[in-house]
Scaffold this motif. Structure first.
Motif, PDB file in Angstrom:
ATOM      1  N   ALA A  83      60.884  26.266  10.390  1.00 44.65           N
ATOM      2  CA  ALA A  83      60.284  25.533   9.273  1.00 44.65           C
ATOM      3  C   ALA A  83      59.841  24.124   9.654  1.00 44.65           C
ATOM      4  O   ALA A  83      58.740  23.699   9.292  1.00 44.65           O
ATOM      5  CB  ALA A  83      61.257  25.477   8.098  1.00 44.65           C
ATOM      6  N   VAL A  84      60.667  23.399  10.384  1.00 49.04           N
ATOM      7  CA  VAL A  84      60.336  22.006  10.709  1.00 49.04           C
ATOM      8  C   VAL A  84      59.095  21.907  11.597  1.00 49.04           C
ATOM      9  O   VAL A  84      58.148  21.174  11.259  1.00 49.04           O
ATOM     10  CB  VAL A  84      61.555  21.280  11.319  1.00 49.04           C
ATOM     11  CG1 VAL A  84      61.161  19.905  11.834  1.00 49.04           C
ATOM     12  CG2 VAL A  84      62.674  21.176  10.297  1.00 49.04           C
ATOM     13  N   PRO A  85      59.025  22.626  12.727  1.00 46.81           N
ATOM     14  CA  PRO A  85      57.808  22.504  13.540  1.00 46.81           C
ATOM     15  C   PRO A  85      56.552  23.048  12.854  1.00 46.81           C
ATOM     16  O   PRO A  85      55.457  22.514  13.060  1.00 46.81           O
ATOM     17  CB  PRO A  85      58.102  23.305  14.800  1.00 46.81           C
ATOM     18  CG  PRO A  85      59.534  23.626  14.782  1.00 46.81           C
ATOM     19  CD  PRO A  85      60.026  23.429  13.391  1.00 46.81           C
ATOM     20  N   VAL A  86      56.685  24.084  12.046  1.00 43.13           N
ATOM     21  CA  VAL A  86      55.514  24.601  11.337  1.00 43.13           C
ATOM     22  C   VAL A  86      55.025  23.564  10.330  1.00 43.13           C
ATOM     23  O   VAL A  86      53.819  23.360  10.180  1.00 43.13           O
ATOM     24  CB  VAL A  86      55.823  25.954  10.649  1.00 43.13           C
ATOM     25  CG1 VAL A  86      54.751  26.331   9.637  1.00 43.13           C
ATOM     26  CG2 VAL A  86      55.958  27.045  11.692  1.00 43.13           C
ATOM     27  N   ALA A  87      55.932  22.875   9.659  1.00 43.87           N
ATOM     28  CA  ALA A  87      55.546  21.848   8.691  1.00 43.87           C
ATOM     29  C   ALA A  87      54.850  20.676   9.360  1.00 43.87           C
ATOM     30  O   ALA A  87      53.867  20.145   8.839  1.00 43.87           O
ATOM     31  CB  ALA A  87      56.778  21.354   7.936  1.00 43.87           C
ATOM     32  N   VAL A  88      55.333  20.290  10.531  1.00 40.39           N
ATOM     33  CA  VAL A  88      54.810  19.094  11.189  1.00 40.39           C
ATOM     34  C   VAL A  88      53.655  19.394  12.140  1.00 40.39           C
ATOM     35  O   VAL A  88      52.635  18.701  12.136  1.00 40.39           O
ATOM     36  CB  VAL A  88      55.948  18.368  11.945  1.00 40.39           C
ATOM     37  CG1 VAL A  88      55.430  17.162  12.692  1.00 40.39           C
ATOM     38  CG2 VAL A  88      57.051  17.965  10.981  1.00 40.39           C
ATOM     39  N   PHE A  89      53.812  20.432  12.970  1.00 45.54           N
ATOM     40  CA  PHE A  89      52.827  20.720  14.015  1.00 45.54           C
ATOM     41  C   PHE A  89      51.988  21.974  13.751  1.00 45.54           C
ATOM     42  O   PHE A  89      50.986  22.196  14.416  1.00 45.54           O
ATOM     43  CB  PHE A  89      53.524  20.897  15.369  1.00 45.54           C
ATOM     44  CG  PHE A  89      54.369  19.733  15.771  1.00 45.54           C
ATOM     45  CD1 PHE A  89      53.800  18.504  16.053  1.00 45.54           C
ATOM     46  CD2 PHE A  89      55.741  19.856  15.847  1.00 45.54           C
ATOM     47  CE1 PHE A  89      54.576  17.425  16.413  1.00 45.54           C
ATOM     48  CE2 PHE A  89      56.531  18.788  16.217  1.00 45.54           C
ATOM     49  CZ  PHE A  89      55.952  17.557  16.494  1.00 45.54           C
ATOM     50  N   SER A 107      42.163  23.704   4.213  1.00 46.56           N
ATOM     51  CA  SER A 107      41.695  22.788   5.258  1.00 46.56           C
ATOM     52  C   SER A 107      42.547  21.531   5.424  1.00 46.56           C
ATOM     53  O   SER A 107      42.057  20.513   5.888  1.00 46.56           O
ATOM     54  CB  SER A 107      40.220  22.424   5.052  1.00 46.56           C
ATOM     55  OG  SER A 107      40.048  21.641   3.885  1.00 46.56           O
ATOM     56  N   ALA A 108      43.811  21.596   5.032  1.00 44.88           N
ATOM     57  CA  ALA A 108      44.726  20.491   5.295  1.00 44.88           C
ATOM     58  C   ALA A 108      45.055  20.482   6.784  1.00 44.88           C
ATOM     59  O   ALA A 108      45.050  21.517   7.445  1.00 44.88           O
ATOM     60  CB  ALA A 108      45.998  20.646   4.468  1.00 44.88           C
ATOM     61  N   ALA A 109      45.333  19.309   7.322  1.00 45.62           N
ATOM     62  CA  ALA A 109      45.615  19.194   8.760  1.00 45.62           C
ATOM     63  C   ALA A 109      46.896  19.918   9.141  1.00 45.62           C
ATOM     64  O   ALA A 109      46.970  20.524  10.208  1.00 45.62           O
ATOM     65  CB  ALA A 109      45.691  17.728   9.150  1.00 45.62           C
ATOM     66  N   VAL A 110      47.907  19.843   8.287  1.00 44.68           N
ATOM     67  CA  VAL A 110      49.177  20.524   8.541  1.00 44.68           C
ATOM     68  C   VAL A 110      49.582  21.314   7.307  1.00 44.68           C
ATOM     69  O   VAL A 110      49.079  21.080   6.213  1.00 44.68           O
ATOM     70  CB  VAL A 110      50.303  19.524   8.914  1.00 44.68           C
ATOM     71  CG1 VAL A 110      50.029  18.873  10.250  1.00 44.68           C
ATOM     72  CG2 VAL A 110      50.494  18.480   7.845  1.00 44.68           C
ATOM     73  N   VAL A 111      50.506  22.237   7.503  1.00 42.63           N
ATOM     74  CA  VAL A 111      50.958  23.081   6.398  1.00 42.63           C
ATOM     75  C   VAL A 111      51.753  22.266   5.383  1.00 42.63           C
ATOM     76  O   VAL A 111      51.606  22.451   4.180  1.00 42.63           O
ATOM     77  CB  VAL A 111      51.797  24.258   6.941  1.00 42.63           C
ATOM     78  CG1 VAL A 111      52.390  25.067   5.819  1.00 42.63           C
ATOM     79  CG2 VAL A 111      50.947  25.121   7.849  1.00 42.63           C
ATOM     80  N   GLY A 112      52.596  21.379   5.829  1.00 39.54           N
ATOM     81  CA  GLY A 112      53.405  20.555   4.941  1.00 39.54           C
ATOM     82  C   GLY A 112      54.776  21.157   4.701  1.00 39.54           C
ATOM     83  O   GLY A 112      54.988  22.352   4.889  1.00 39.54           O
TER      84      GLY A 112
END
Length: 152
Positions: A83-89, A107-112
């Motif tokens: 969850a943490v790396p998917v949210a950030v990277f 089209s957001a840069a990251v998932v959040g």
């Protein structure tokens, strides 16, 4: 020619000459940014799970494999490692190793953080990830408005 029963199954292959996975989402048919296949996704999940298993065994110390709570520890560590790396990277360690990432449809840069937490929790339930639509997206991707694409 596809058998008649395959036409209504989730994730069934498209008819010859029909739309390819991701076409409705505006993604290319092949190469970078195309929809990642189930094999790569499953292999990335296996890598992340093995990493979590190794970390849990190290933290539990000697006799870790006799501990009845080891499975819950593995699940908790896997959840954080995913969850943490998917949210950030946009990708976990396994995804990065296999050249795939999670992309947002808006089209957001990251998932959040909220969407990554929900997406990972739904993957832990397994069934939502296996029920896929014609674009190769599971319930977890549809609920969070994401798609897993190839990064290279």
């Amino acid at each position: 020619m596809a058998r008649w029963i395959e036409s209504w199954l989730p994730g069934a292959p498209a008819e010859a000459g029909g739309p390819y996975p991701g076409e409705r989402l505006g993604l290319p048919a092949e190469g970078a940014s195309s929809v990642a296949g189930l094999g790569r996704r499953f292999a990335a999940l296996a890598i992340d799970w093995l990493l979590a298993y190794g970390i849990a065994a190290l933290l539990a110390g000697p006799g870790a494999f006799g501990d009845p709570n080891l499975g819950w520890s593995v699940l908790g560590i896997w959840y954080v490692l995913t969850a943490v790396p998917v949210a950030v990277f946009g990708a976990s360690a396994g995804m990065t190793a296999l050249g795939i990432r999670v992309a947002s449809l808006d089209s957001a840069a990251v998932v959040g953080v909220p969407r990554a937490l929900l997406r990972t929790a739904m993957i832990a339930l397994v069934l939502p990830a296996l029920a896929r639509d014609e674009d190769g997206r599971g319930w977890h991707d549809r609920a969070t408005r994401t798609v897993v694409v190839r990064s290279r």
